[in-house]
Every structure is written in structure tokens, then in C-alpha cells.
Scaffold this active site. Structure first.
Site, PDB file in Angstrom:
ATOM      1  N   GLU A 207       4.033  -7.611  12.942  1.00 23.36           N
ATOM      2  CA  GLU A 207       3.146  -8.071  13.928  1.00 23.36           C
ATOM      3  C   GLU A 207       2.676  -9.478  13.905  1.00 23.36           C
ATOM      4  O   GLU A 207       2.565 -10.166  14.887  1.00 23.36           O
ATOM      5  CB  GLU A 207       1.995  -7.007  13.825  1.00 23.36           C
ATOM      6  CG  GLU A 207       0.961  -6.983  15.012  1.00 23.36           C
ATOM      7  CD  GLU A 207      -0.209  -6.221  14.962  1.00 23.36           C
ATOM      8  OE1 GLU A 207      -0.321  -5.593  14.031  1.00 23.36           O
ATOM      9  OE2 GLU A 207      -1.095  -6.122  15.871  1.00 23.36           O
TER      10      GLU A 207
ATOM     11  N   ARG B  54       0.784  -1.233  -0.057  1.00 22.73           N
ATOM     12  CA  ARG B  54      -0.108  -0.155  -0.148  1.00 22.73           C
ATOM     13  C   ARG B  54       0.806   1.334   0.130  1.00 22.73           C
ATOM     14  O   ARG B  54       0.234   2.370  -0.358  1.00 22.73           O
ATOM     15  CB  ARG B  54      -1.034  -0.077   0.967  1.00 22.73           C
ATOM     16  CG  ARG B  54      -2.055  -1.135   0.847  1.00 22.73           C
ATOM     17  CD  ARG B  54      -2.844  -1.229   2.301  1.00 22.73           C
ATOM     18  NE  ARG B  54      -2.180  -1.924   3.266  1.00 22.73           N
ATOM     19  CZ  ARG B  54      -1.973  -3.277   3.530  1.00 22.73           C
ATOM     20  NH1 ARG B  54      -2.442  -4.192   2.670  1.00 22.73           N
ATOM     21  NH2 ARG B  54      -1.162  -3.705   4.645  1.00 22.73           N
TER      22      ARG B  54
HETATM   23  C1  PRP Z   1       1.640  -3.796   6.680  1.00 24.65           C
HETATM   24  C2  PRP Z   1       1.718  -2.359   6.508  1.00 24.65           C
HETATM   25  C3  PRP Z   1       3.299  -2.191   6.749  1.00 24.65           C
HETATM   26  C4  PRP Z   1       3.556  -3.209   7.789  1.00 24.65           C
HETATM   27  C5  PRP Z   1       3.598  -2.561   9.593  1.00 24.65           C
HETATM   28  O1  PRP Z   1       1.955  -4.608   5.577  1.00 24.65           O
HETATM   29  O2  PRP Z   1       1.400  -2.087   5.282  1.00 24.65           O
HETATM   30  O3  PRP Z   1       3.906  -2.271   5.880  1.00 24.65           O
HETATM   31  O4  PRP Z   1       2.406  -3.977   7.767  1.00 24.65           O
HETATM   32  O5  PRP Z   1       3.853  -3.377  10.328  1.00 24.65           O
HETATM   33  P1  PRP Z   1       5.318  -3.226  11.337  1.00 24.65           P
HETATM   34  O6  PRP Z   1       5.142  -1.863  11.597  1.00 24.65           O
HETATM   35  O7  PRP Z   1       4.817  -4.213  12.482  1.00 24.65           O
HETATM   36  O8  PRP Z   1       6.510  -3.726  10.488  1.00 24.65           O
HETATM   37  P2  PRP Z   1       1.897  -6.192   5.392  1.00 24.65           P
HETATM   38  O9  PRP Z   1       2.941  -6.775   6.188  1.00 24.65           O
HETATM   39  O10 PRP Z   1       0.507  -6.437   5.713  1.00 24.65           O
HETATM   40  O11 PRP Z   1       2.093  -6.463   3.970  1.00 24.65           O
HETATM   41  P3  PRP Z   1       1.451  -6.073   2.587  1.00 24.65           P
HETATM   42  O12 PRP Z   1       1.465  -4.657   2.330  1.00 24.65           O
HETATM   43  O13 PRP Z   1       2.346  -6.570   1.527  1.00 24.65           O
HETATM   44  O14 PRP Z   1      -0.039  -6.577   2.650  1.00 24.65           O
HETATM   45  N1  ADE Z   2       0.389  -4.242   9.740  1.00 23.05           N
HETATM   46  C1  ADE Z   2       0.531  -4.483  10.951  1.00 23.05           C
HETATM   47  N2  ADE Z   2      -0.686  -4.510  11.705  1.00 23.05           N
HETATM   48  C2  ADE Z   2      -1.496  -3.881  10.956  1.00 23.05           C
HETATM   49  C3  ADE Z   2      -2.928  -3.971  11.287  1.00 23.05           C
HETATM   50  N3  ADE Z   2      -3.526  -4.062  12.514  1.00 23.05           N
HETATM   51  N4  ADE Z   2      -3.532  -3.214  10.231  1.00 23.05           N
HETATM   52  C4  ADE Z   2      -2.982  -3.114   9.057  1.00 23.05           C
HETATM   53  N5  ADE Z   2      -1.941  -3.446   8.792  1.00 23.05           N
HETATM   54  C5  ADE Z   2      -0.909  -3.782   9.607  1.00 23.05           C
END
Ligand code: PRP
Ligand code: ADE
Length: 173
Positions: A95, A58
Site C-alpha cells: 500500500e 506480526r
Molecule cells: C503489513 C501487514 C501485511 C502487509 C499487508 O506489513 O502486516 O504484511 O502490510 O499489505 P498488502 O496486503 O498491501 O501487501 P508491513 O508492510 O507494514 O510490514 P511489517 O510487518 O514488517 O511492519
Molecule cells: N499494511 C498495509 N496497510 C496497512 C494498514 N492500513 N494498517 C496496518 N498495516 C497495513
């Protein structure tokens, strides 16, 4: 307009206990998207930057729009194995799992002043790895901008402790 009103929460996605903050509804809303892009660059206050770096997936959408608005280049920070040329990589904890991010070795020029963008910061693992990558490549991360901060998970404070400027448009407990 309240940006929270265009962000949707999906309980128990992708795992039980996670309240997933879904910004696709903000992107679909023309005013929400414009407002988010405008507010994400505001702390730069006229400071010159050379590139925007966005984190898959995103962060590409927001970062691409911001790079266009600022008339600067865009660096995609991708999940492992997606980039075709030589890369440098950093692994990080999420997370809900473990992953690795990469950039092309020539994506950043020495001394580039970079705006890092993602939709959300939680533990800061992803953004922390992204900063390491960009700075190993010779860049300087001037500002880290997120639509959503989950402050209880400590990511934004972790980046601030590294001396980084961090901005987020909304917070959820
Ligand atoms: C989400 C979000 C961040 C990350 C934040 O991505 O878009 O990139 O998690 O988490 P953090 O601060 O604990 O590292 P996600 O891992 O869902 O990947 P995606 O965008 O490819 O779906
Ligand atoms: N990436 C890590 N935690 C998330 C949350 N709660 N919602 C969306 N993206 C995430």
C-alpha cells in the site's frame, strides 16, 4: 468480546493518509490474543495441515502461536536479506512501497499443506507473493488467515480469485 475493541488505529502512520490498524494492543490483551488464534484456525474445521507459514513481522507472532496450538512446524516468510541460508524470493507492491519476501529453499516439503497467516491483508501484494513462494517450493496453501481485512483494497478478493480460501476476523473500510 469485540476484537475491534482491542485493535488500535493510528492515523497518518507510516505516511499521511494511511489509517494504520495496530494489532499490538490485541496481542497485549490475553483474551484478545487467545480469541484471535482460535478464530484464525476455525475454517480448517479439523482438516489436517502440515505447516503454518507466517509473514514478517506480526504474522510471526500469530503464526507461531497457531503452529504451537496445532503442533505443526512454522515457516518464517521474511523480508529480503534476513535469512542466513539459500533462499527463494518474490517481490511485491505494498500500500505504501515495494518490498521482497523470502523463504529458505528447504523450508517446505513437496505436498506440504500450509496455513498462511498474517495480521492484515490490504492490497494482497504481500500474501500473494507469499503464496507464490510457498507453492514454488512445492507446498499447497489450504487457507489464508488474517486478523484484519481492508476490503476496499481488494486483497482478499484477489486471493479468492486465485482459488484460495481466505478468512479475516474483522474488516475496516
Ligand atoms: C503489513 C501487514 C501485511 C502487509 C499487508 O506489513 O502486516 O504484511 O502490510 O499489505 P498488502 O496486503 O498491501 O501487501 P508491513 O508492510 O507494514 O510490514 P511489517 O510487518 O514488517 O511492519
Ligand atoms: N499494511 C498495509 N496497510 C496497512 C494498514 N492500513 N494498517 C496496518 N498495516 C497495513
Amino acid at each position: 468480546m469485540d476484537l475491534k475493541s482491542v485493535i488500535r488505529t493510528i492515523p497518518d502512520y507510516p505516511k499521511k493518509g494511511i489509517m494504520f490498524r495496530d494489532i499490538t494492543t490485541l496481542l497485549t490483551d490475553a483474551r484478545g490474543f487467545r480469541r484471535a488464534v482460535d478464530e484464525l484456525v476455525q475454517p480448517l474445521a479439523g482438516q489436517k495441515i502440515d505447516k503454518v507459514a507466517g509473514i514478517e513481522a506480526r504474522g510471526f507472532i500469530l503464526g507461531g502461536a497457531i503452529a504451537h496450538q496445532l503442533s505443526v512446524g512454522f515457516v518464517p516468510i521474511r523480508k529480503k536479506g534476513k535469512l542466513p541460508y539459500k533462499t527463494i524470493a518474490e517481490s511485491y507492491e505494498l500500500e505504501y512501497g515495494v518490498d521482497e519476501v523470502e523463504i529458505h529453499v528447504d523450508a517446505v516439503e513437496k505436498g506440504d499443506r500450509i496455513l498462511l497467516v498474517d495480521d492484515l491483508i490490504a492490497t494482497g501484494g504481500t500474501a500473494g507473493a507469499a503464496i507464490k513462494l510457498l507453492e514454488r517450493a512445492g507446498g499447497e496453501v489450504m487457507l489464508c488467515s488474517f486478523v484484519v481485512d481492508l476490503p476496499d483494497l481488494g486483497g482478499a478478493d484477489k486471493l479468492r480469485a486465485l482459488g484460495k480460501k481466505v478468512t479475516a476476523l474483522v474488516e475496516y473500510e
